[in-house]
Write a protein that holds these residues in place. Structure first.
Motif, PDB file in Angstrom:
ATOM      1  N   CYS A   1     -19.713 -10.808  -6.922  1.00 13.97           N
ATOM      2  CA  CYS A   1     -20.528 -11.667  -6.057  1.00 13.97           C
ATOM      3  C   CYS A   1     -19.604 -12.226  -4.973  1.00 13.97           C
ATOM      4  O   CYS A   1     -18.658 -12.963  -5.275  1.00 13.97           O
ATOM      5  CB  CYS A   1     -21.149 -12.782  -6.890  1.00 13.97           C
ATOM      6  SG  CYS A   1     -21.833 -14.122  -5.888  1.00 13.97           S
ATOM      7  N   LEU A   2     -19.856 -11.859  -3.737  1.00 11.77           N
ATOM      8  CA  LEU A   2     -18.961 -12.238  -2.639  1.00 11.77           C
ATOM      9  C   LEU A   2     -18.970 -13.756  -2.427  1.00 11.77           C
ATOM     10  O   LEU A   2     -17.945 -14.358  -2.114  1.00 11.77           O
ATOM     11  CB  LEU A   2     -19.383 -11.506  -1.358  1.00 11.77           C
ATOM     12  CG  LEU A   2     -19.315  -9.984  -1.482  1.00 11.77           C
ATOM     13  CD1 LEU A   2     -19.987  -9.316  -0.286  1.00 11.77           C
ATOM     14  CD2 LEU A   2     -17.877  -9.492  -1.606  1.00 11.77           C
ATOM     15  N   HIS A   3     -20.104 -14.350  -2.629  1.00 11.22           N
ATOM     16  CA  HIS A   3     -20.213 -15.800  -2.454  1.00 11.22           C
ATOM     17  C   HIS A   3     -19.364 -16.532  -3.492  1.00 11.22           C
ATOM     18  O   HIS A   3     -18.587 -17.428  -3.175  1.00 11.22           O
ATOM     19  CB  HIS A   3     -21.686 -16.210  -2.588  1.00 11.22           C
ATOM     20  CG  HIS A   3     -21.900 -17.686  -2.703  1.00 11.22           C
ATOM     21  ND1 HIS A   3     -21.650 -18.550  -1.670  1.00 11.22           N
ATOM     22  CD2 HIS A   3     -22.327 -18.453  -3.746  1.00 11.22           C
ATOM     23  CE1 HIS A   3     -21.919 -19.796  -2.059  1.00 11.22           C
ATOM     24  NE2 HIS A   3     -22.328 -19.754  -3.308  1.00 11.22           N
TER      25      HIS A   3
ATOM     26  N   SER B   1     -22.442 -13.458 -10.313  1.00 10.29           N
ATOM     27  CA  SER B   1     -23.503 -14.465 -10.216  1.00 10.29           C
ATOM     28  C   SER B   1     -24.376 -14.410 -11.465  1.00 10.29           C
ATOM     29  O   SER B   1     -24.336 -13.444 -12.220  1.00 10.29           O
ATOM     30  CB  SER B   1     -24.367 -14.166  -8.997  1.00 10.29           C
ATOM     31  OG  SER B   1     -25.069 -12.969  -9.202  1.00 10.29           O
TER      32      SER B   1
ATOM     33  N   CYS C   1     -27.170 -17.711  -8.119  1.00 13.14           N
ATOM     34  CA  CYS C   1     -27.343 -16.804  -6.978  1.00 13.14           C
ATOM     35  C   CYS C   1     -28.199 -17.501  -5.908  1.00 13.14           C
ATOM     36  O   CYS C   1     -29.229 -18.093  -6.217  1.00 13.14           O
ATOM     37  CB  CYS C   1     -28.026 -15.523  -7.436  1.00 13.14           C
ATOM     38  SG  CYS C   1     -28.443 -14.437  -6.070  1.00 13.14           S
ATOM     39  N   LEU C   2     -27.753 -17.381  -4.665  1.00  6.48           N
ATOM     40  CA  LEU C   2     -28.477 -18.067  -3.582  1.00  6.48           C
ATOM     41  C   LEU C   2     -29.563 -17.190  -2.963  1.00  6.48           C
ATOM     42  O   LEU C   2     -30.282 -17.613  -2.061  1.00  6.48           O
ATOM     43  CB  LEU C   2     -27.489 -18.486  -2.488  1.00  6.48           C
ATOM     44  CG  LEU C   2     -26.342 -19.400  -2.946  1.00  6.48           C
ATOM     45  CD1 LEU C   2     -25.417 -19.704  -1.779  1.00  6.48           C
ATOM     46  CD2 LEU C   2     -26.899 -20.698  -3.520  1.00  6.48           C
ATOM     47  N   GLY C   3     -29.621 -15.926  -3.380  1.00  5.87           N
ATOM     48  CA  GLY C   3     -30.667 -15.029  -2.870  1.00  5.87           C
ATOM     49  C   GLY C   3     -30.637 -14.918  -1.359  1.00  5.87           C
ATOM     50  O   GLY C   3     -29.560 -14.854  -0.758  1.00  5.87           O
TER      51      GLY C   3
ATOM     52  N   CYS D   1     -28.254 -16.763   0.967  1.00  3.86           N
ATOM     53  CA  CYS D   1     -26.808 -16.533   0.868  1.00  3.86           C
ATOM     54  C   CYS D   1     -26.261 -15.935   2.164  1.00  3.86           C
ATOM     55  O   CYS D   1     -26.864 -15.033   2.750  1.00  3.86           O
ATOM     56  CB  CYS D   1     -26.547 -15.579  -0.289  1.00  3.86           C
ATOM     57  SG  CYS D   1     -24.838 -15.117  -0.473  1.00  3.86           S
TER      58      CYS D   1
ATOM     59  N   HIS E   1     -23.896 -13.967   2.384  1.00  2.37           N
ATOM     60  CA  HIS E   1     -23.473 -12.573   2.142  1.00  2.37           C
ATOM     61  C   HIS E   1     -24.651 -11.682   1.752  1.00  2.37           C
ATOM     62  O   HIS E   1     -24.439 -10.562   1.284  1.00  2.37           O
ATOM     63  CB  HIS E   1     -22.440 -12.546   1.008  1.00  2.37           C
ATOM     64  CG  HIS E   1     -21.223 -13.331   1.308  1.00  2.37           C
ATOM     65  ND1 HIS E   1     -20.200 -12.838   2.090  1.00  2.37           N
ATOM     66  CD2 HIS E   1     -20.884 -14.584   0.966  1.00  2.37           C
ATOM     67  CE1 HIS E   1     -19.260 -13.771   2.192  1.00  2.37           C
ATOM     68  NE2 HIS E   1     -19.652 -14.835   1.526  1.00  2.37           N
TER      69      HIS E   1
ATOM     70  N   CYS F   1     -24.376  -7.962   0.132  1.00 10.16           N
ATOM     71  CA  CYS F   1     -24.300  -8.228  -1.313  1.00 10.16           C
ATOM     72  C   CYS F   1     -24.396  -6.921  -2.129  1.00 10.16           C
ATOM     73  O   CYS F   1     -25.295  -6.108  -1.928  1.00 10.16           O
ATOM     74  CB  CYS F   1     -25.436  -9.170  -1.699  1.00 10.16           C
ATOM     75  SG  CYS F   1     -25.602  -9.372  -3.464  1.00 10.16           S
TER      76      CYS F   1
ATOM     77  N   MET G   1     -27.618  -6.698  -4.341  1.00 14.72           N
ATOM     78  CA  MET G   1     -28.821  -6.393  -3.563  1.00 14.72           C
ATOM     79  C   MET G   1     -28.808  -4.920  -3.144  1.00 14.72           C
ATOM     80  O   MET G   1     -29.842  -4.254  -3.147  1.00 14.72           O
ATOM     81  CB  MET G   1     -28.932  -7.299  -2.325  1.00 14.72           C
ATOM     82  CG  MET G   1     -28.962  -8.776  -2.652  1.00 14.72           C
ATOM     83  SD  MET G   1     -30.351  -9.231  -3.745  1.00 14.72           S
ATOM     84  CE  MET G   1     -29.759 -10.751  -4.478  1.00 14.72           C
TER      85      MET G   1
END
Ligand code: SF4
Length: 694
Positions: A118-120, A173, A178-180, A183, A185, A189, A192
């Motif tokens: 997860c990049l975030h 995540s 997860c910010l969906g 986000c 990114h 992602c 995704m």
């Protein structure tokens, strides 16, 4: 071939002695069972049926379902229980078959979100010193380097990253953090991207966990895959009910609170430093979770039943007060985030997550709804669980109504009453459902599997193994052994296992029904073979299942070749999925008939539910469970046509009781002896067989 459809004719042709499979593999041999299964799958695919197939070891079930699925041109979801089979299907079987059949089919692999970088979260972990130790800091530096070049973000592809690394939760995540689409990114992602590829492919390989996540919009944030496919094939389907019950239950763990506390700290320090005392707020959340954990017995690692207002052994008033402390902490932290909600998408998400956790606490302060069972699991943390007894209701709805998304409301069990208003009026077309495994029951209707999965109306097929068990295996049920409840029994099993292992030079798997027996037999064998360089004793827990299996597999050659034979003593998860073909494994010793533990909360609740329906729990639940587990354990012995070996079941109930005889009928039909001395010459002959000579 009158009446045969185009698909059936094509499938038959592929399996012919001079068909495509034989052209691609010189060792290919047509097997009647494999063709029978493939033709049943064709029919199910053509008529959108639900089909349950028990295919004994060696039938070749993977190709039996893949060939018709690929040739049908339908969009298919294949779900497995284990990552091992998922990787094997995607990395080996499917590409090989697509090439052999020469058809342009796009395949995709979709794993759970915990497998993707997860990049975030990687950015959060980098910018704040929240990592647990120095090793994680070093591992993070490597991950960051790898992140530049990876195409998939699948952490399994990163060399040198241990799958148990404590860094992983910080760079992956979960549905809570997860910010969906909020986000930064989102466009790049990896998760995704994997989902988009899955939506575009004709064949998608997933696992059972993901299947259940996909069913529930609330759980996964997307329920897109299932409505788009024509057919769903579950391999290793025997694990479906357990996975479903686990997934669809409500879970609340101290670890979830501690994770939330960490994320509050990281988001606060990264996006709103100085706006609040984030360290103190995180500490408050963490303390409330730890105080809850402290109420539970320290050394317990078992499931604690929960029928009163609190789990067994926990004071009801103290439990309520600790839960209220958690609620107060969640509210306080949530309020502290109010002024900074707009400064980063992390805050609204965290607030929502804390409110979800608080709703769960409130739920557990109320009595359980009818039909749901509760218990607690305690180790270094505590997890409290409420779950349905089986997945019958859910599957009936999926199959009969074809409804794609099932939200699982927090307040009313599953909310999948067919009379629900939200059952759609215009239903999506029904799809094909196929369930297969080597072991799905001990009777012809496979009720062990079909009842809890709500599939009693499905078509059932049993395809026998092509192995000649009478020639390949011998079953010993020792006549003169103490009964299984006798205190001497475990020691006698250990002595017998020692004799078998000595005669074979290792090559022995001992399966126990309890951890106590595992320990005692393991210690006995370690002592007995101490200093013997030709034989090594392994005990479950001395490595991962995969590591132990790989080591064990090396034990079938000559000692002169430098390789010792192995004895492995194991329990629980090794009764299935332990796959060692060849002569490295020539004996399986089972200590007792594997009945479910009667005081397990889920077992108790299932028994009570059967009793309430006027049925007999021992006949209708305990015996089928034990018979299926026994069949799985025995199934470790003969894995291919050239294997030979002995199965020892140290429990005379198998031959002296009526139910034992019915369990015996579910076992492979091997030759039988009743005394080890009669077996010793055969063991000597087996010892001469070398894996390298096969
Ligand atoms: S969308 Fe979710 S999984 Fe993807 S990078 Fe953002 S937070 Fe991570």
């Amino acid at each position: 071939m009158t009446g045969m459809t185009g698909l059936e004719a094509m499938v038959r042709a592929v399996f012919e002695p001079d068909g495509m499979l034989s052209g691609a593999d010189p060792h290919y041999k047509p097997r009647a069972g494999q063709i029978e299964m493939a033709l049943a799958i064709c029919e199910a695919l053509q008529h959108k049926q639900a089909l349950v197939v028990e295919a004994g070891t060696g039938v070749g079930k993977t190709f039996a379902y893949l060939v018709p699925a690929l040739l049908s041109g339908q969009r298919v979801l294949v779900s497995t229980a284990t990552k091992t089979l998922q990787d094997q299907l995607y990395g080996r079987d499917l590409p090989r078959l697509v090439q052999t059949l020469g058809i342009p089919v796009q395949i995709a692999l979709l794993k759970g979100r915990a497998n993707y970088l997860c990049l975030h979260r990687m950015e959060l972990a980098r910018s704040e010193a929240i990592l647990p130790d120095r090793a994680s800091v070093r591992a993070l530096a490597k991950v960051e380097k790898w992140a530049h070049g990876t195409r998939t973000g699948d952490l399994a592809e990163m060399p040198g990253l241990d799958e148990r690394s404590p860094l992983i939760p910080f760079i992956t995540s979960n549905r809570d953090n997860c910010l969906g689409s909020e986000c930064a990114h989102f466009k790049t992602c990896h998760l995704m991207a994997a989902r988009r590829q899955a939506l575009a492919a004709e064949v998608v390989v997933i696992n059972h966990h993901l299947f259940f996540a996909d069913l529930s919009v609330r759980q996964s944030g997307m329920a897109e895959l299932l409505p788009t496919v024509d057919a769903v094939i579950f391999d290793e389907a025997h694990q479906l009910n357990a996975t479903g019950v686990n997934f669809l239950g409500q879970n609340l763990s101290s670890a979830q609170w501690i994770d939330a506390a960490r994320d509050v700290l990281a988001a606060g320090l990264t996006h709103a430093r100085g706006a609040s005392d984030w360290s103190a707020l995180a500490a408050l959340l963490e303390k409330s979770a730890r105080d809850l954990r402290l109420l539970f017995p320290r050394e317990s690692s078992n499931r604690l039943a929960w029928v009163q207002e609190a789990p067994q052994g926990v004071d009801g008033i103290e439990f309520r007060s600790a839960c209220e402390q958690c609620l107060a902490a969640a509210r306080q932290v949530s309020q502290a985030m109010e002024p900074v909600l707009d400064s980063a998408p992390d805050f609204p998400r965290l607030q929502e997550r804390l409110m979800d956790l608080a709703s769960l606490v409130e739920r557990f302060l109320q009595p359980a709804a009818p039909g749901l069972v509760r218990w607690a699991e305690v180790n270094s943390g505590v997890r409290i669980i409420e779950s349905p007894l089986d997945i019958a209701e859910l599957f009936q709805k999926q199959i009969l109504w074809g409804q794609a998304a099932v939200d699982v409301p927090l307040d009313t069990g599953w909310g999948i009453d067919p009379d629900d208003q939200d059952t759609p009026t215009s239903l999506p077309p029904a799809r094909t459902w196929i369930f297969t495994s080597a072991t799905l029951g001990n009777d012809d209707s496979l009720s062990w599997f079909t009842e809890p999965c709500g599939l009693t109306q499905a078509r059932v097929l049993r395809v026998q193994s092509p192995f000649d068990y009478k020639k390949q295996g011998v079953l010993l049920v020792p006549r003169d052994m103490a009964p299984p409840q006798d205190p001497q029994h475990t020691e006698q099993v250990a002595e017998l296992a020692e004799q078998v292992a000595r005669a074979l030079g290792g090559r022995t798997l001992v399966l126990t029904t309890t951890l106590r027996a595992l320990k005692q037999i393991g210690e006995h064998l370690k002592q007995a073979f101490e200093g013997d360089a030709s034989l090594e004793v392994l005990v479950q827990g001395e490595g991962s299942k995969r590591e132990l299996m790989e080591r064990f597999q090396q034990g079938g050659g000559t000692y002169q070749g430098g390789q010792a034979g192995f004895v492995l003593v194991a329990s629980a998860s090794f009764w299935e999925g332990f796959d060692v073909p060849g002569h490295a494994l020539q004996a399986v010793v089972i200590d007792k008939l594997p009945f479910p533990p009667p005081n397990d909360p889920l077992v108790e609740a299932r028994s009570a539910a059967l009793q309430a329906k006027g049925r007999k729990p021992f006949m209708d639940y305990f015996i089928p469970e034990a018979a299926v587990a026994l069949k799985q354990g025995a199934g470790r012995l003969i894995r291919r046509e050239t294997d030979k070996g002995v199965l020892v079941v140290c429990d005379s109930r198998l031959i002296h009781t009526g139910y034992g005889k019915s369990m015996m009928a579910a076992l492979p039909d091997m030759s039988r002896v009743s005394d080890l001395s009669l077996l010793l010459p055969a063991l000597q002959r087996l010892r001469q067989l070398r894996t390298d000579s096969v």
